[in-house]
Motif scaffolding. Structure first.
Motif, mmCIF file in Angstrom:
data_model
loop_
_atom_site.group_PDB
_atom_site.id
_atom_site.type_symbol
_atom_site.label_atom_id
_atom_site.label_comp_id
_atom_site.label_asym_id
_atom_site.label_seq_id
_atom_site.Cartn_x
_atom_site.Cartn_y
_atom_site.Cartn_z
ATOM 1 N N LEU A 177 0.870 -1.191 0.000
ATOM 2 C CA LEU A 177 0.000 0.000 0.000
ATOM 3 C C LEU A 177 0.904 1.237 0.000
ATOM 4 N N THR A 178 0.498 2.277 -0.750
ATOM 5 C CA THR A 178 1.194 3.580 -0.699
ATOM 6 C C THR A 178 0.198 4.686 -0.972
ATOM 7 N N VAL A 179 0.444 5.866 -0.383
ATOM 8 C CA VAL A 179 -0.434 7.031 -0.522
ATOM 9 C C VAL A 179 0.435 8.245 -0.855
ATOM 10 N N HIS A 180 -0.053 9.054 -1.811
ATOM 11 C CA HIS A 180 0.660 10.294 -2.157
ATOM 12 C C HIS A 180 0.422 11.342 -1.079
ATOM 13 N N GLU A 181 1.422 12.182 -0.838
ATOM 14 C CA GLU A 181 1.325 13.175 0.233
ATOM 15 C C GLU A 181 0.283 14.246 -0.056
ATOM 16 N N ASN A 182 -0.117 14.403 -1.307
ATOM 17 C CA ASN A 182 -1.143 15.412 -1.604
ATOM 18 C C ASN A 182 -2.560 14.892 -1.407
ATOM 19 N N LEU A 183 -2.679 13.633 -0.951
ATOM 20 C CA LEU A 183 -3.971 13.002 -0.626
ATOM 21 C C LEU A 183 -4.851 12.805 -1.852
ATOM 22 N N ASN A 184 -4.252 12.860 -3.053
ATOM 23 C CA ASN A 184 -5.041 12.690 -4.266
ATOM 24 C C ASN A 184 -4.777 11.359 -4.967
ATOM 25 N N PHE A 185 -3.778 10.614 -4.491
ATOM 26 C CA PHE A 185 -3.480 9.327 -5.104
ATOM 27 C C PHE A 185 -3.245 8.295 -4.004
ATOM 28 N N GLY A 245 -8.211 11.082 -6.743
ATOM 29 C CA GLY A 245 -9.115 12.051 -6.154
ATOM 30 C C GLY A 245 -8.843 12.162 -4.671
ATOM 31 N N ASP A 246 -9.757 12.788 -3.951
ATOM 32 C CA ASP A 246 -9.602 12.940 -2.503
ATOM 33 C C ASP A 246 -9.803 11.578 -1.847
ATOM 34 N N ASP A 299 -15.515 9.452 -0.395
ATOM 35 C CA ASP A 299 -15.960 8.594 -1.480
ATOM 36 C C ASP A 299 -16.431 9.408 -2.672
ATOM 37 N N ARG A 300 -17.059 10.532 -2.396
ATOM 38 C CA ARG A 300 -17.693 11.285 -3.458
ATOM 39 C C ARG A 300 -16.674 11.875 -4.431
ATOM 40 N N HIS A 301 -15.481 12.217 -3.961
ATOM 41 C CA HIS A 301 -14.507 12.926 -4.790
ATOM 42 C C HIS A 301 -13.369 12.031 -5.240
ATOM 43 N N SER A 302 -13.537 10.718 -5.178
ATOM 44 C CA SER A 302 -12.459 9.827 -5.590
ATOM 45 C C SER A 302 -12.986 8.775 -6.553
ATOM 46 N N LYS A 303 -12.037 8.209 -7.274
ATOM 47 C CA LYS A 303 -12.375 7.213 -8.293
ATOM 48 C C LYS A 303 -11.336 6.118 -8.258
ATOM 49 N N THR A 304 -11.784 4.859 -8.228
ATOM 50 C CA THR A 304 -10.880 3.718 -8.154
ATOM 51 C C THR A 304 -10.903 2.964 -9.463
#
Length: 897
Positions: free
Chosen positions: A102-110, A125-126, A130-135
């Protein structure tokens, strides 16, 4: 730890999270555990963001393969526990698979999740909502995903994906997510990491044979670290590798003595920049390596936490110094951004070490790196030995290139070149392209090269850097190349050309007189440097004072004459010294010349120069020059121009030139009458027969009445040859003229007496007898008189209206007034001049007829008796009465009716 730089924690100071049996635990720096229930069954993966208090976790709430992703906001609470902001399933599609990383971008968008079936999902997305992200599924493969890492470069975001068999990168910030396959071998779990900016954010993959570094589009360097890699981690510029190696491993203070029988795990900390192992130790069963709070923590299976703390930079350097690892110390100091003074100290110690070992070439290279910080004399003293002259030369060259050399360093370097006889290096050193590239004192270099006999090199420097004096010194004093020196002077600007000709003109005149004279002619008339002479000839050039260059020609009279004649012809307004010297030179040539024809020509040239009018203001100097060289014609000409008639007379008298004496008196006697008297005295003293000349002089003296006869007789009485017959005619004519003058004076006296008697009688009649006016006509309009009329005692009568119209005053006759005014002005002028004693004395002395002057002043009343206050009153009556009669006689006016 041997080498790690202290920095602050990348995580917030909250805690470091761990997981066990569905709970997430927080371990703060105080090592007191706190936790909460995050999942019902288990927690498999955690990712704590460094710049946000956001925690991403993956775990299971139900049995089976259905992992859930939960996003926790650690700053907010929900019933005492952190707030869960988002929950969503991790499995892509419907096929069950296990999450591997697992990894997460520091800008919280990836957010990226890797699975054991080889697929990777990307949440864009954020990630907290849930509303502002896409998987979506980003990657599908056949090999388990073992590592993920985001890399941000500007506005571009890359995702590194590593499996057990390959390494790939994706651009996830754009569309279509282009993929680049970087390598065909991968690594196991926990064996990949992303470096910091010191290694350009490269992706690190630790294989069993090597450790590879990757850029988003290519593979970078690799390092051959042996052993089976278990964990790869990046800590503050260092690569941390945990590997299993069955070979003999170094002992560690963290391992027990009886554990050497089992497989050991070796923890190595590598400094990739400086290429050395900063730390190495043997552990048993390492669970993980964590970096927090400025230290590195090693967790082992036996429940221990080992803290590795970094030593300070100075301690590290001292350890390296003890082992003489100076290169490593230098690299370490640079990576730790040590200041220039600290680096210079290391270079100096390294140089001293190499020098003590006899490696002088290596030592001088280190000393060169201390330039600007270490005093150059420290290094120079070490290499002053003649055998080390090459090393000293290298050091001094660098010192000059950095513009830190002084005059002594330049001298030493040039001496090194000359001792080595290395002309090529010497030329390379001095032949710079421009003035700004010169790193040494040019004048010092010229001195050293001249002293060492490298005249051509010294000339090159002097010419290229405009050291004109040094160039000419070398050419004239060392090389004796007078022609080149003269041509060089001709190329200089006016001021430098003038000063150098004054300094070296005598030397050049001695060896190349013609060329030097030619240059001086141009310098004193219309000078232009030879390189500029082809330019605009209409622009006036500069010119020097020709008089200042005359001493240069001291031993070259022929060239001096040519120079002076050129200046007098081309530049008529030359200084007076030019003409004075030219006159002196011509007179010298005339005096020493033996050929009559040439002498006559030189005579004409000298006279022509005297008549040019250039010696009016320096008359005395020209006269002295002519007298010194016995140039008689010039002396006489100057006497005449200076109106020195007495000197002309004396000159002819000294040379007994009688006719010239008479000629001088005839030409200049009008301006100076005393010349005739001197001539008479001169001839009177001569015992030769000079009757002819005496007669001529006496005739002129008689005509001009220059001398009394008695004085003439007394003058000629000294001459035994002058008989009475010489002056008989003169005396007879003189007596006859005096007799005629006496007769004329007696006649004039008699006439004046008769006139005076008549006037006195007329005055008496006016005073005592009546006056009868019988005029019948007006004296102005000549008409018959009519009453009222005006009558004057002088006999004139006027109509009253005519008198009032024409008269200037009521008491004066208009007809007699002009004549009376003249007489009164004469009387008034005589009275004003009665006391002019000095003027009388001057006229008496200068006049040829003194008696006439005295008689004139008697007539003005200068010698009348003065009236004193002590005289009796009767004495004052007579003069006043006489004065009154005189006024009445002159005015003849008494107004009548």
């Amino acid at each position: 730890v041997k080498s790690v730089h202290q920095r602050g924690s990348c995580l917030s100071l909250l805690d470091y999270p761990v997981h066990m049996e569905g709970q997430i635990w927080f371990l703060p720096r105080s090592l007191q555990l706190t936790g909460f229930q995050a999942y019902k069954l288990r927690v498999t993966h955690l990712y704590q963001l460094k710049q946000h208090n956001i925690l991403a976790s993956i775990g299971e709430d139900e049995e089976g393969i259905n992992p859930l992703v939960k996003i926790w906001n650690l700053e907010k609470r929900d019933g005492g526990n952190p707030l869960c902001t988002r929950i969503f399933p991790a499995i892509p599609g419907t096929e069950p698979t296990v999450v591997s990383c697992l990894t997460v971008h520091e800008n919280l968008n990836f957010m990226a999740i890797g699975f054991t079936d080889g697929s990777v999902t990307l949440n864009k997305g954020d990630i907290t909502r849930d509303r502002h992200s896409k998987t979506q599924i980003l990657h599908k493969g056949n090999y388990p995903v073992t590592g993920l890492a985001f890399r941000q470069a500007g506005k571009t975001t890359h995702l590194f994906v590593v499996t057990t068999e390959n390494v790939q990168s994706y651009i996830v910030s754009g569309k279509d997510y282009p993929r680049v396959e970087l390598d065909t071998h991968g690594c196991g779990l926990h064996c990949s990491a992303l470096s910091d900016p010191s290694q350009d954010l490269q992706f690190i993959v630790a294989g069993d044979e090597c450790v590879y570094l990757y850029q988003p589009d290519e593979r970078g360097p690799c390092f051959a670290f042996e052993g089976h890699k278990l964990i790869a981690h990046w800590f503050r510029g260092y690569l941390v590798i945990v590997s299993r190696d069955r070979k003999v491993s170094p002992k560690s203070e963290f391992t027990s003595r009886d554990s050497q029988s089992s497989d050991k795990q070796i923890l190595n900390i590598y400094d990739l920049c400086n290429k050395f192992i900063a730390y190495s130790a043997v552990f048993e069963d390492i669970v993980d390596v964590l970096a927090e709070w400025g230290s590195l923590y090693v967790l082992t299976r036996d429940g221990r936490v080992h803290a590795l703390q970094e030593k300070d930079t100075q301690t590290k350097l001292e350890m390296l110094f003890k082992k003489n690892l100076f290169e490593m110390a230098i690299n370490l100091a640079k990576s730790q951004h040590l200041d220039s003074d600290g680096l210079a100290q290391i270079f100096m110690q390294y140089g001293d070490h190499l020098y003590s070992k006899g490696n002088h070439d290596g030592a001088v290279q280190q000393y060169i790196r201390t330039i600007g910080k270490l005093e150059p004399s420290y290094v120079i003293r070490k290499f002053l030995d003649a055998q080390r002259i090459h090393n000293l030369t290298a050091y001094l060259q660098t010192l000059h290139r950095q513009s830190l050399a002084n005059a002594d360093h330049t001298t030493l370097l040039l001496n090194c070149y000359t001792k080595l006889k290395d002309s090529s290096k010497l030329e390379e050193f001095i032949k710079t392209k421009s003035e700004s590239e010169v790193h040494f004192d040019v004048e010092t270099a010229i001195k050293v090269l001249r002293q060492a006999g490298y005249y051509s090199h010294a000339l090159y420097l002097a010419e290229n850097h405009a050291h004109h004096e040094w160039y000419l010194k070398i050419q004239l004093e060392d090389i004796k190349n007078y022609q080149e020196a003269l041509q060089y002077i001709g190329k200089l600007p006016f001021e430098q050309a003038e000063s150098n000709m004054k300094r070296y003109g005598k030397i050049l005149m001695h060896h190349i007189p013609e060329q030097t004279t030619q240059l001086l002619k141009g310098l004193c008339t219309d000078y232009r440097p030879s390189l500029e002479g082809r330019g605009d000839r209409e622009t006036p050039g500069c010119r020097a004072s020709s008089e200042e260059f005359i001493p240069i020609f001291a031993n070259n009279p022929r060239e001096l004459k040519a120079f002076l004649e050129h200046m007098s012809e081309v530049q008529p307004d030359s200084p007076q010294g030019i003409y004075d010297t030219l006159l002196e030179l011509r007179l010298q040539n005339w005096a020493h010349e033996k050929d009559p024809q040439v002498k006559e020509k030189l005579h004409a040239e000298a006279i022509s120069l005297l008549k040019s009018g250039r010696f009016c203001d320096v008359f005395d100097k020209a006269l002295v020059l002519c007298q010194m060289h016995d140039f008689q014609d010039g002396v006489l000409y100057l006497y005449e121009q200076g109106k020195l008639f007495q000197q002309i007379m004396h000159y002819h008298m000294q040379h007994e030139q009688y006719r010239q004496v008479i000629a001088v008196c005839e030409r200049h006697g009008e301006q100076d009458p005393s010349l005739w008297e001197q001539a008479l005295s001169y001839f009177a003293r001569k015992e030769e027969d000079c009757k002819e000349y005496v007669a001529a002089v006496l005739k002129h003296i008689e005509n001009k009445n220059l001398m009394p006869p008695l004085l003439v007789v007394q003058t000629l009485a000294h001459n035994s040859t002058a008989t009475l017959s010489v002056i008989r005619d003169y005396l007879v004519q003189k007596l006859q003229k005096q007799s005629q003058q006496i007769a004329q004076d007696e006649l004039r006296v008699r006439r004046y007496r008769e006139e005076t008697t008549r006037i006195r009688q007329e005055i008496q009649e006016l005073k005592a007898s009546p006056k009868i006016f019988q005029k019948t006509k007006c004296s102005i309009c000549n008409s018959a008189l009519e009453l009222p009329s005006v009558h004057f005692l002088c006999g004139h009568s006027f109509h009253q209206h005519c008198f009032e119209s024409y008269s200037e005053s009521d008491a004066d006759c208009p007809t007699c007034l002009p004549e009376n005014r003249k007489v009164m002005d004469m009387i008034r002028a005589q009275e004003q001049k009665r006391d002019l004693h000095d003027q009388f004395q001057h006229q008496l002395k200068c006049s040829n007829d003194s008696f006439s002057v005295i008689a004139d002043y008697f007539g003005r009343g200068v010698f009348n008796k003065l009236t004193l206050l002590t005289d009796p009153p009767t004495a004052r009556l007579t003069p006043s009465l006489e004065a009154g009669l005189q006024r009445d006689l002159l005015i003849h006016s008494r107004r009548g009716t």
